[in-house]
Design a protein around this motif. Structure first.
Motif, short mmCIF file in Angstrom:
data_model
loop_
_atom_site.label_atom_id
_atom_site.label_comp_id
_atom_site.label_asym_id
_atom_site.label_seq_id
_atom_site.Cartn_x
_atom_site.Cartn_y
_atom_site.Cartn_z
N ILE A 1 1.68 -2.22 8.11
CA ILE A 1 3.01 -2.72 7.72
C ILE A 1 3.09 -4.20 8.06
O ILE A 1 2.86 -4.59 9.20
CB ILE A 1 4.11 -1.94 8.45
CG1 ILE A 1 4.06 -0.46 8.08
CG2 ILE A 1 5.49 -2.52 8.11
CD1 ILE A 1 5.02 0.40 8.87
N TYR A 2 3.41 -5.01 7.06
CA TYR A 2 3.46 -6.46 7.26
C TYR A 2 4.89 -6.91 7.50
O TYR A 2 5.75 -6.82 6.61
CB TYR A 2 2.88 -7.19 6.04
CG TYR A 2 2.81 -8.69 6.26
CD1 TYR A 2 1.82 -9.24 7.07
CD2 TYR A 2 3.73 -9.54 5.68
CE1 TYR A 2 1.76 -10.60 7.30
CE2 TYR A 2 3.68 -10.91 5.89
CZ TYR A 2 2.69 -11.42 6.71
OH TYR A 2 2.64 -12.78 6.93
N LEU A 3 5.16 -7.42 8.72
CA LEU A 3 6.48 -7.92 9.09
C LEU A 3 6.35 -9.30 9.73
O LEU A 3 6.86 -9.55 10.82
CB LEU A 3 7.17 -6.95 10.06
CG LEU A 3 7.49 -5.55 9.53
CD1 LEU A 3 8.11 -4.69 10.62
CD2 LEU A 3 8.40 -5.62 8.30
N ILE B 1 1.03 -2.76 12.86
CA ILE B 1 2.24 -3.45 12.42
C ILE B 1 2.05 -4.94 12.65
O ILE B 1 1.78 -5.37 13.78
CB ILE B 1 3.48 -2.95 13.18
CG1 ILE B 1 3.63 -1.44 13.01
CG2 ILE B 1 4.74 -3.66 12.68
CD1 ILE B 1 4.68 -0.83 13.90
N PHE C 1 10.74 -10.12 7.26
CA PHE C 1 10.61 -9.25 6.09
C PHE C 1 11.20 -9.94 4.88
O PHE C 1 11.90 -10.95 4.99
CB PHE C 1 11.27 -7.90 6.33
CG PHE C 1 12.48 -7.95 7.25
CD1 PHE C 1 13.73 -8.29 6.77
CD2 PHE C 1 12.34 -7.67 8.59
CE1 PHE C 1 14.83 -8.34 7.60
CE2 PHE C 1 13.44 -7.71 9.45
CZ PHE C 1 14.69 -8.05 8.95
N THR D 1 9.17 -5.85 1.22
CA THR D 1 9.35 -4.93 2.34
C THR D 1 10.28 -3.80 1.92
O THR D 1 11.27 -4.03 1.23
CB THR D 1 9.96 -5.65 3.56
OG1 THR D 1 9.23 -6.85 3.83
CG2 THR D 1 9.91 -4.76 4.80
N THR D 2 9.98 -2.59 2.37
CA THR D 2 10.81 -1.44 2.03
C THR D 2 11.57 -0.95 3.26
O THR D 2 11.19 -1.22 4.41
CB THR D 2 9.96 -0.28 1.49
OG1 THR D 2 9.10 0.21 2.54
CG2 THR D 2 9.11 -0.72 0.31
N GLU E 1 11.64 2.08 4.20
CA GLU E 1 10.75 3.02 4.87
C GLU E 1 9.82 2.30 5.84
O GLU E 1 9.53 2.81 6.94
CB GLU E 1 9.94 3.80 3.83
CG GLU E 1 10.74 4.78 2.99
CD GLU E 1 11.59 4.09 1.92
OE1 GLU E 1 12.53 4.73 1.41
OE2 GLU E 1 11.31 2.92 1.60
N GLN E 2 9.34 1.12 5.46
CA GLN E 2 8.47 0.35 6.35
C GLN E 2 9.22 -0.11 7.59
O GLN E 2 8.68 -0.08 8.70
CB GLN E 2 7.89 -0.85 5.59
CG GLN E 2 6.84 -0.47 4.56
CD GLN E 2 6.39 -1.67 3.74
OE1 GLN E 2 7.17 -2.59 3.47
NE2 GLN E 2 5.14 -1.66 3.33
N GLN F 1 9.65 2.98 9.85
CA GLN F 1 8.40 3.37 10.50
C GLN F 1 8.01 2.37 11.59
O GLN F 1 7.59 2.76 12.69
CB GLN F 1 7.28 3.46 9.46
CG GLN F 1 5.95 3.94 10.03
CD GLN F 1 4.88 4.07 8.95
OE1 GLN F 1 5.17 4.09 7.76
NE2 GLN F 1 3.63 4.15 9.38
N ALA F 2 8.18 1.08 11.31
CA ALA F 2 7.84 0.06 12.30
C ALA F 2 8.75 0.17 13.52
O ALA F 2 8.28 0.07 14.67
CB ALA F 2 7.96 -1.33 11.68
#
Length: 357
Positions: free
Chosen positions: A2-4, A296, A333, A337-338, A340-341, A344-345
């Protein structure tokens, strides 16, 4: 994964990639021409650059010129060094090092204080010999939006120029008035290695990088049609989707704020770009947190300073202690970015943080 970490860089937009490919080779193999050559291939490449220049200019105030550079760092150096020498260069305490360090090297640097909310109050005094004021529009670490219009007026009243680092604002919000504005393509879904300095009509700069005299005689060097075409496509897409993108990040922001309800927000909750969430938890070992959440991608500070071991100068300027600064993380973000991401993060980061208690 996950990209944040959108403040460090953004994913390349497919539209920008498609625009670049034509000028790397092209379907007929003639897209690699030097844009400064007089023959047909050169003229075609030059035309692509001018189209991109128009697209980039469309998100700047009217009445100015766009000078392409290798990125915002070069653009900021051109603005600070090319606008003169001597006198004081007044910059906010939370500027990027490309502004702060260059200001120190180019003259007498005067630091403008910020409050606990991260805002730089334009009521504070400027030195009598101030020639240039630099205040960024959106801070890269805490996302706080600065009162740049007021600072522009303050600089004009002091017969000084106003420089705005709009790297984190361009393509996401209206870029406010200034005499010079610096941007970088990879912060709005364009490629790395290209940026621009917008210069208001009537502002005279002198050449900093000498050589062939390209780019209005201010920035020598062969331009990259591929990188610039990608930047132009990304700018055009950002213009079309600005309202949609803003609504999306606002939704992500409010959702993330609820999910990280036990954390303390760094910087103003109101004067803020919603794609940036900088938060802290007392006693947190951020290095351990990042190791436990290695899938993450988030930051312990700005990407340029990560790994230095030093507390963030931005967080310190807000009055945070070293311990508080070192217990902070930055989540960034944006367009891709969603929800859901984010969920989860948050689940993984919160669990890893609680395991340290």
């Amino acid at each position: 994964m996950i990209y944040l970490d959108y403040q460090a860089t953004t994913p390349l937009a497919p539209e920008a990639r498609d625009a670049m490919m034509r000028w790397l080779d092209g379907p007929d193999g003639t897209g690699f021409g030097n844009p400064h050559s007089p023959h047909r291939m050169g003229r075609q490449a030059a035309a692509a650059i001018e189209l991109a220049r128009d697209r980039v200019a469309a998100l700047f105030p009217a009445g100015g010129k766009v000078i392409f550079t290798s990125g915002a760092t070069e653009a900021l150096n051109l603005a600070i060094r090319g606008s003169g020498s001597g006198g004081s260069v007044a910059v906010s305490a939370i500027e990027h090092s490309a502004v702060g360090d260059t200001a120190k090297d180019a003259g007498t640097a005067h630091v403008l204080e910020v409050g606990k909310d991260g805002l730089c109050n334009p009521a504070q005094d400027l030195p009598a010999d101030t020639r240039l004021v630099g205040v960024m529009q959106v801070n890269n670490e805490i996302g706080v939006i600065q009162p740049t219009l007021e600072w522009h007026r303050k600089a004009k009243a002091a017969n000084a120029l106003f420089l705005c680092d709009a790297v984190q604002a361009y393509g996401k919000a209206e870029v406010t008035g200034a005499d010079m504005i610096a941007i970088s393509a990879h912060k709005f879904h364009g490629p790395k290695g290209v940026g621009a300095l917008w210069v208001r009509d009537g502002i005279e700069l002198h050449e900093v990088q000498t050589g062939g005299g390209q780019e209005h005689g201010l920035r020598s060097g062969t331009l990259s049609p591929a990188l610039i075409a990608g930047m132009g496509a990304a700018a055009d897409l950002a213009r079309e989707q600005m309202a949609q993108d803003a609504d999306h990040v606002a939704q992500l922001w409010h959702y993330a704020r609820d999910l990280f309800h036990g954390w303390t927000l760094n910087g103003s909750a109101d004067a803020r770009y919603h794609g940036n969430l900088n938060i802290r938890k007392d006693g947190l070992d951020v290095a351990r947190l990042m190791s436990d959440c290695r899938d993450i991608m988030f930051s312990a500070g700005s990407a340029c300073a990560s790994g230095s071991g030093r507390p963030s100068h931005v967080l310190r300027a807000l009055g945070l202690s070293d311990a508080e600064a070192k217990s902070s993380i930055r989540l960034g973000f944006g367009r891709y970015t969603t929800l859901e991401q984010i969920e989860q993060a948050a689940r993984q980061i919160n669990a890893a943080a609680e395991a340290q208690a």
